[in-house]
Each structure stands twice: as C-alpha cells, then as structure tokens.
Design a protein around this motif. Structure first.
Motif, PDB file in Angstrom:
ATOM      1  N   SER A  83      26.709  26.905  52.529  1.00 19.51           N
ATOM      2  CA  SER A  83      26.310  28.125  51.842  1.00 19.51           C
ATOM      3  C   SER A  83      24.803  28.294  51.910  1.00 19.51           C
ATOM      4  CB  SER A  83      26.758  28.067  50.373  1.00 19.51           C
ATOM      5  OG  SER A  83      26.177  29.109  49.643  1.00 19.51           O
ATOM      6  N   ASP A  84      24.358  29.564  51.781  1.00 16.15           N
ATOM      7  CA  ASP A  84      22.918  29.812  51.690  1.00 16.15           C
ATOM      8  C   ASP A  84      22.367  29.304  50.357  1.00 16.15           C
ATOM      9  OD1 ASP A  84      22.865  31.012  54.150  1.00 16.15           O
ATOM     10  OD2 ASP A  84      23.231  33.019  53.360  1.00 16.15           O
ATOM     11  N   ILE A  85      23.248  29.105  49.399  1.00 12.40           N
ATOM     12  CA  ILE A  85      22.846  28.605  48.087  1.00 12.40           C
ATOM     13  C   ILE A  85      23.095  27.108  48.052  1.00 12.40           C
ATOM     14  CG2 ILE A  85      23.250  28.771  45.604  1.00 12.40           C
ATOM     15  CD1 ILE A  85      24.335  31.560  46.083  1.00 12.40           C
TER      16      ILE A  85
ATOM     17  N   TYR B 189      29.788  22.865  49.117  1.00  8.57           N
ATOM     18  CA  TYR B 189      30.047  23.308  50.480  1.00  8.57           C
ATOM     19  C   TYR B 189      31.533  23.145  50.764  1.00  8.57           C
ATOM     20  CZ  TYR B 189      30.034  18.298  51.508  1.00  8.57           C
ATOM     21  OH  TYR B 189      30.304  16.958  51.508  1.00  8.57           O
TER      22      TYR B 189
ATOM     23  N   ASP C 119      29.360  31.194  48.510  1.00  5.68           N
ATOM     24  CA  ASP C 119      28.182  31.655  47.768  1.00  5.68           C
ATOM     25  C   ASP C 119      28.565  32.050  46.343  1.00  5.68           C
ATOM     26  OD1 ASP C 119      26.499  31.262  49.892  1.00  5.68           O
ATOM     27  OD2 ASP C 119      26.527  33.345  50.574  1.00  5.68           O
ATOM     28  N   ARG C 120      29.693  32.731  46.221  1.00  6.17           N
ATOM     29  CA  ARG C 120      30.121  33.202  44.903  1.00  6.17           C
ATOM     30  C   ARG C 120      30.504  32.028  43.995  1.00  6.17           C
ATOM     31  NH1 ARG C 120      29.292  35.504  40.923  1.00  6.17           N
ATOM     32  NH2 ARG C 120      30.748  36.872  39.852  1.00  6.17           N
TER      33      ARG C 120
ATOM     34  N   ASN D 292      29.255  29.029  44.125  1.00  6.25           N
ATOM     35  CA  ASN D 292      28.003  28.401  43.702  1.00  6.25           C
ATOM     36  C   ASN D 292      27.312  29.213  42.617  1.00  6.25           C
ATOM     37  OD1 ASN D 292      27.347  25.854  45.156  1.00  6.25           O
ATOM     38  ND2 ASN D 292      27.692  27.109  46.967  1.00  6.25           N
ATOM     39  N   GLU D 293      27.377  30.549  42.728  1.00 12.76           N
ATOM     40  CA  GLU D 293      26.790  31.399  41.699  1.00 12.76           C
ATOM     41  C   GLU D 293      27.470  31.173  40.351  1.00 12.76           C
ATOM     42  OE1 GLU D 293      25.275  35.306  44.250  1.00 12.76           O
ATOM     43  OE2 GLU D 293      27.150  35.371  43.139  1.00 12.76           O
TER      44      GLU D 293
END
Length: 267
Positions: free
Chosen positions: A15-17, A21, A77-78, A80-81
């Motif tokens: 992920s970009d965050i 993973y 990404d979501r 991780n958010e």
C-alpha cells in the motif's frame, strides 16, 4: 517441464500507506488443474527485542469481488486508513472496495487483531446513510440553551437553600425549561416531554415519573417562592450583565386635546 507444476508461489501487494500489506499465495489445484490466488492481510512489526517480524492478521480468501490489482491496492489503502483512524471524509469511489474494507475491518476488530489505540482516538468513519435507522429520536437544542441559562441564574442553588430536595429541584427544572421551550398546558407538556424532548436527559429526572399532576404540584410549590425567587433573579441578572437598579418615574398627566390641533404649537 512437463504438465503443470505443483507449487505455491508468494508475492505481495503493498500500500501507499505504511502499515499492513496483502500477501498473495498462488496455489495449484491438482483436481481442477488450475492455479488460484489466495490472499492474506499481513503486518510487519518488531518484537520485544526490536527484531523485525511478520504476522498474518486475517485471511482474505480469493477476493473474487475485487479482481483488479488497482482495486486491491485501494482496498488495502482503505484498510490501513480504518485501522489507523485516518479515514477520509469522502467516500471511496468504488462501493465494492469500501464494502469489502468495512467488512474485513470489522472482522479484524472482532478477532482482536488490532493492538493499537485505533478505536479510542477521535476520527471519522463513513456511514451508509441509506441504512441508518432511528429510534426514540428527541430534541435537545433549545432545551440545552435554556438549561445553560438556568444554571447561570443559579435557580437550583436558590431552591436548594430553601430546603427543596434534589428530586423536587429536578422536576421544577424540567417543568420551567419545558414551558419556556414549548408553552402549553401541563397535559400537553407531559406528552411533549415523553414523545419529543430530551430535557430529562439534562435534568436527570426520570421521564417515566412525569405526570400532569406532578407538574401542577411543582407549579404551586414554585409559586410560593415567587417573591424570593424574583429578588434572586434580579440580583443574578444584575451581576451577569453588570446592571444597576434604577427607579424611573414617568409623568403621565391626564391631558388630552380635541380636534386636529393643526395650528396649536403646544400640541
């Protein structure tokens, strides 16, 4: 090589965050003679000695509902958010991705896989407005403002000094604020309190005990405090608004004119 190999290949989707993973495991099915992808949500961490390690957080299955790599990255990404309480105020464009992320995030919480204060910090979470159901909805806006004014005027303190019990003070507070917000008869006031208002949440009076007879009774008791309460309120308002009591006399002589008095300068 002859035929299909019997293997288990592994690769990851990052992920970009920073955080979790997706680890992808490709397995060969001997019976179907097919290669299928299975996914695991994993996390890197350091043990008590500071050494980096990896662990599987939860199995994701084959993720057939989000077949594209871009969808999987958006899904990661979501996740991780949500885990890190960095939720955006705007909904994810792909509703399937959002639904999957919310589903597995709830699975992570249910299985106690989050060992961080993500659930106790202030943040934003997305709400599906079409699924919201309301029960026992009540108003508290005007009631809150009047309750604040009631406290500033120290009416409860005055009644306490006059020997009133806490239950009597709470009932009187409920009645006074209710009549200020919704001026009606005692009968209508009872219905309004029980069906529309959250005033009892503020005054701590048991809403189940509210009856028109109790409102009548507390009104009579309040009337007996009329003179002293008026003096108390006068003093409080003077202190709150820095007012000075003044007596102003108006001269209202009983004089009148008849006719138009067009040329009368006195008139």
């Amino acid at each position: 090589m002859c035929g299909l190999p019997d293997f288990c290949a592994i690769y990851t989707i990052m992920s970009d965050i920073c955080g979790m993973y997706i680890k992808t495991i490709r397995k060969y099915n001997k019976e179907e003679k097919t290669i299928n992808n299975y996914y695991r949500l994993c996390e890197s961490y350091r043990d008590e000695n500071g050494f980096p390690k990896q662990r599987m957080v939860i199995g994701l299955g084959r993720l057939l509902d989000i077949p594209n790599v871009d969808q999987k990255v958006a899904f990661l990404d979501r996740i991780n958010e949500l885990v890190n309480n960095k939720s955006t105020l705007f909904a994810v464009q792909d509703s399937v991705v959002e639904q999957m992320a919310q589903h597995y995030y709830n699975e992570i919480k249910i299985k106690n896989k989050i060992d961080r204060p993500a659930d106790i910090t202030n943040g934003y979470d997305l709400v599906n407005m079409t699924t919201i159901q309301n029960k026992d909805v009540r108003e508290i806006g005007s009631e809150g403002l009047f309750f604040q004014a009631f406290q500033q005027l120290k009416i409860s303190h005055y009644l306490k000094n006059r020997g009133w019990s806490d239950e009597q003070i709470n009932l009187a507070t409920t009645h006074i604020i209710s009549r200020a917000v919704y001026p009606a008869s005692e009968y209508k006031t009872v219905s309004w309190i029980k069906e529309n208002s959250a005033i009892c949440e503020l005054t701590k009076y048991d809403v189940a005990k509210i009856t028109k007879d109790k409102l009548y009774g507390i009104s009579k008791k309040l009337y007996k405090e009329k003179a002293g309460l008026e003096n108390h309120l006068s003093k409080c308002t003077n202190e709150l608004f820095k007012l000075e009591d003044k007596i102003i006399l108006y001269e209202l002589t009983n004089t009148y004119f008849e006719g138009r008095m067009k040329d009368n300068s006195l008139a």
